[in-house]
Design an enzyme around this catalytic site. Structure first.
Site, PDB file in Angstrom:
ATOM      1  CG  ASP A 187      -1.588 -10.649  -4.178  1.00  0.00           C
ATOM      2  OD1 ASP A 187      -2.339 -11.619  -3.951  1.00  0.00           O
ATOM      3  OD2 ASP A 187      -1.804  -9.489  -3.759  1.00  0.00           O
ATOM      4  CG  HIS A 360      -4.949  -8.187  -2.161  1.00  0.00           C
ATOM      5  ND1 HIS A 360      -3.804  -8.916  -1.949  1.00  0.00           N
ATOM      6  CD2 HIS A 360      -5.613  -8.168  -0.982  1.00  0.00           C
ATOM      7  CE1 HIS A 360      -3.776  -9.333  -0.696  1.00  0.00           C
ATOM      8  NE2 HIS A 360      -4.868  -8.897  -0.087  1.00  0.00           N
TER       9      HIS A 360
HETATM   10 ZN    ZN Z   1      -1.954 -11.612   2.324  1.00  0.00          ZN
HETATM   11 ZN    ZN Z   2      -1.548  -8.322   3.107  1.00  0.00          ZN
END
Ligand code: ZN
Ligand code: ZN
Length: 549
Positions: A187, A360
């Site tokens: 990510d 995130h």
């Molecule tokens: Zn996502």
């Molecule tokens: Zn997510």
């Protein structure tokens, strides 16, 4: 030979989808949607082009990392190609189920998994690893293939004080890293942020202050998938003697699912229905509402324009936006806050108080993942090209001086990534693209929006519609003009000339201008306003709609 292709999620935010193929077996990891710009009237959702999967014949399994829309919103569109189960954690599956039901796919096999479980699909063994994110029950994957292990992080941050006590499984990532990992897909969303992202619990302090000082009704707008945020607010409401009402369809649905599965715990007597809100003194109520992005038909938008059946706002009330504003939605959110201000209520957003924390990982968390897994090949995913490129730079620093030095593969949607005995390389390109989904079969989406805006425009409304190729900036098809409340003699001729003008304006613009929605819209708006003023003597409201294809 292992073939990995991103059908979405690279070079863009949303629409995450990866396909892994070995021989006859193809598995798909995540099937996300992207929500269009609010100005893209008539399009509800965008999903990846599925031509690649159609050519493969069928999908042997669909594996989901977590329940966010950018990972599960496209599931109903992929299941027609699916000849096997959907593997996901219980919460993720529970969020997928209503979507399948809505689309009439009741027969799909749903296989619930827990972290550290393994399932075998043909030559693949997929292992699930606990990660922390902004909602419960999220996992990363270790896909054991005949050529080596691929680790896919899914969305993650490293929350060291998780609200549900489910910790990020550092140990398993480290074990895999020391055993040897062929490829890491990670990510990249927050790679631009320094340091660590911080725990979900960080918002508690700001909300305690808000609960302490609020004298009227409290309305908190958040994503309906933010189950942790719901839990924090429910706990505070119980502590400060407020009743909690979930307002808006998504909030009601997800709070029910989360309660049913035990991911959201509400003390007895705390929850009330939205229809009961008016029956309680304002200072005794907390409403959790949808609409943090200014979506025109959400609960908060209705409340803001005093058009909600059960929830009204008054001068002592407080509205909190407990979510980041997704780029592109700022204007819509701005409009909602203006309405709230007209009701006399006050607004608290992320920039004033710490009422939101990202799900995130920031730079240091991403570095930790890289050094734990230390793969032979690293592929940044989930982000626009600049985030992917930045993630590649960060990895370059993490791996500096390591021998053998891991190789970084900066790829785009559709790149055919091949792994075999000789290593990994980009070996070609699959068909990729976007499919625009219009949920109302009547083709009259946006009509209500249009009617609303016509109200504002005394001289009617003109909507030039043009499709532009996102890559080349060329016009696709023939530009069109839709009008409302703008009836003229010779209007056919006028509109035909207007449509021609659209073509000219776009052709004269540079490619950079043409591929920037904001710039080209402004240009079209200015030119068409001038055109209609000169030709008709009227000043219609011009609202260009650019469809990027
Ligand atoms: Zn996502
Ligand atoms: Zn997510």
């Amino acid at each position: 030979m292992l073939e990995v292709v991103a059908l979405g999620g690279l070079g863009e935010f949303g629409m995450n989808m990866l396909a892994f193929s070995w021989g006859e077996t193809t598995i798909v990891v995540d099937a996300g949607v992207m929500f269009p710009d609010p100005e893209l009237l008539g399009v509800d959702r965008i999903i990846p082009d599925l031509t690649y999967l159609e050519q493969k014949g069928h999908v042997s399994a669909l594996v989901l990392t977590h329940g966010h829309e950018d990972h599960i919103g496209g599931v109903p569109h992929v299941v027609r190609l699916l000849k096997g189960p959907i593997y996901a954690t219980p919460l993720t599956l529970a969020m997928v189920e209503p979507k399948l039901r809505e689309h009439g796919h009741d027969g799909v096999e749903l296989h619930a998994v827990r972290p550290r479980d393994r399932v075998t699909v043909g030559p693949f063994t997929v292992e699930f690893i606990r990660v922390t994110h902004s909602m419960p029950d999220c996992v990363a994957l270790a896909i054991h293939t005949p050529i080596g292990i691929i680790v896919h992080t899914g969305d993650f941050k490293i929350d060291q004080t998780p609200i549900d006590g489910e910790h990020f499984d550092v140990h398993r990532f480290a074990e895999l890293g020391s055993a040897g990992v062929l490829g890491l897909f990670a990510d990249s969303t927050n790679v631009d942020r320094r340091g660590f992202t911080g725990s979900e619990t960080e918002v508690i302090e700001a909300f305690e202050e808000i609960f302490t000082s609020a004298t009227g009704r409290l309305v908190v707008a958040a994503f309906s998938s933010s189950i942790y945020r719901m839990q924090i607010l429910v706990n505070l409401a119980a502590q400060f003697d407020r009743k909690v009402a979930f307002v808006g369809r998504g909030m009601m649905e997800n709070s029910q699912i989360a309660q049913r599965l035990g991911y959201l715990r509400i003390p007895p007597g705390v929850q009330i229905r939205d229809s009961e809100v008016a029956g309680y003194p304002a200072q005794d109520v907390l409403c959790l509402a949808t609409g943090s992005q200014g979506e025109p038909f959400s609960a908060l938008s209705r409340i803001a324009i005093n058009d909600h059946r059960h929830v009204k706002l008054g001068p002592d009330d407080t509205v909190v936006f407990s979510a980041r504003s997704i780029p592109g939605n700022e204007k819509a959110i701005g409009r909602v806050t203006n309405h709230i201000a007209r009701r006399g209520a006050s607004v608290i957003q992320e920039d004033v108080k710490h009422v939101h924390v990202s799900g995130h990982g920031s730079e240091e968390e991403l570095k930790l993942m890289l050094s734990l897994v230390r793969p032979r090949y690293f592929v940044p995913v989930h982000g626009e090209y600049r985030q992917l490129a930045q993630h590649a730079r960060v990895a370059g620093r993490v791996f500096a001086g390591r021998t053998p030095k891991p190789e970084i593969l900066l790829t785009e949607n559709g790149d055919l990534l091949h792994f075999d005995e000789r290593g990994a390389r980009i070996a070609g390109k699959a068909t990729v693209g976007r499919v625009l989904i219009d949920d109302t079969k009547t083709g009259e989406v946006g009509d209500e929006v249009l009617r609303d805006r016509r109200h504002l425009a005394e001289d009617g409304l003109v909507v030039p519609v043009v499709a532009i190729n996102k890559q080349t900036g060329c016009i696709e098809g023939v530009p069109d003009i839709i009008t409302r409340g703008f009836v003229m003699e010779n209007s056919q001729e006028l509109l035909a000339d207007g449509a021609r003008l659209i073509g000219e304006v776009i052709e004269q613009a540079s490619v950079e201008e043409r591929t920037d929605q904001g710039l080209i819209k402004e240009k079209l708006r200015a030119e068409l306003r001038r055109f209609f003023r000169k030709r008709s003597g009227r000043r219609p409201f011009v609202l260009p709609v650019i469809m990027e294809i």
